[in-house]
Design an enzyme around this catalytic site. Structure first.
Site, short mmCIF file in Angstrom:
data_model
loop_
_atom_site.label_atom_id
_atom_site.label_comp_id
_atom_site.label_asym_id
_atom_site.label_seq_id
_atom_site.Cartn_x
_atom_site.Cartn_y
_atom_site.Cartn_z
CE LYS A 86 -3.11 81.68 50.18
NZ LYS A 86 -2.17 80.98 49.32
CE LYS A 103 -4.45 77.63 48.80
NZ LYS A 103 -3.43 76.94 48.01
ZN LIG Z 1 -1.90 74.72 44.54
#
Ligand SMILES: [Zn+2]
Length: 266
Positions: A188, A135
């Protein structure tokens, strides 16, 4: 409930729930409240649409008054280890409410192993973990943060999200998450990180999910709205590129539109 019903009717296999609680506090206690927003929604959706998979996003940032993903120490930094226990508590509460999978998005070190052990201890051995493994600290989360009112009130999340320039770390984190027990790993955002999707796909034996985030969605919507792009063609091309890069699962805000288009073609 209405959104979930529409998704189910369109043949979308799963929804991912993020909680926006009425009240926030320093610890984010709304996250592990058995009567919390995600727990209530999970029970209601599973009752009405048992075939629709409910995935519970697991993080504290929507529930903390400061908007960070964990408990803050006196120096304002997130306390990794203290946060792990709260995440585990939240995972158990979400799974007991009926969530089909738990998706930790916090990026704390060691959280997958910690959550796996806690779920197993509670007899929730069949609940899979979808780890947000790679992420990145991205500008493309902007529209979501506004909607979830979860932008940090001070500082940023760069201490625990990844540097966009660092591809090798992303692959390493995905491998670590699988070693800790992740059943699916996630990258992501998706479109600016297609190379990472491919590298993670090649590095792990489990399915890879890619999250086509709110900023990616908003760019196409805005360009289509202004007449610069044909929405349908652009969306299908963008989502196809994510699959081509190696994603087994695509999480996208375009889901309802795409399901409708594909259905109309059949
Ligand atoms: Zn968070």
């Amino acid at each position: 409930m209405r959104e979930a019903g529409e998704a189910a009717a369109l043949g979308i296999p799963a929804v991912l729930l993020f909680g926006v609680p009425a009240d926030k506090d320093e610890e984010g206690s709304g996250a592990w409240d058995d009567e919390g927003i995600v727990q209530l929604a999970t029970r209601a959706i599973k009752d009405a649409h048992p075939e629709l998979l409910v995935i519970a996003d697991l993080c504290l940032c929507e529930y903390t008054s400061h908007g960070h993903c964990g408990v803050l120490r006196d120096d304002g930094q997130v306390d990794n280890d203290q946060t792990l226990d709260l995440l585990a508590r939240t995972a158990i509460s979400q799974a007991r409410a009926g969530a089909d999978a738990i998706a930790p998005s916090d990026m704390m070190d060691g959280r997958v192993g910690h959550i796996r052990a806690a779920l197993d201890d509670d007899g929730l051995t069949e609940t899979p973990i979808i780890a947000y493994s790679a992420k990145f600290a991205s500008a493309f989360y902007g529209p979501f943060r506004d909607a979830a009112e979860s932008a940090p009130s001070h500082g940023d999340r760069r201490g625990y999200q990844m540097d966009p320039a660092n591809g090798r770390e992303a692959v390493r984190e995905a491998v670590i998450d699988v070693d800790e027990g992740a059943d699916i790993v996630m990258v992501k955002p998706a479109l600016p990180y297609l190379d990472i999707v491919r590298r993670v796909r090649d590095a792990v034996p489990v399915p890879v999910a890619a999250y086509n985030v709110s900023g990616e969605y908003a760019m196409i919507k805005a360009a289509a709205g202004a007449g610069y792009l044909d929405e349908r063609t652009a969306v299908l091309e963008a989502l196809t590129s994510i699959r081509r890069a190696g994603a087994d699962i695509v999480i996208t805000y375009h889901a309802k539109d795409v399901a409708g288009w594909l259905r109309a073609e059949q």
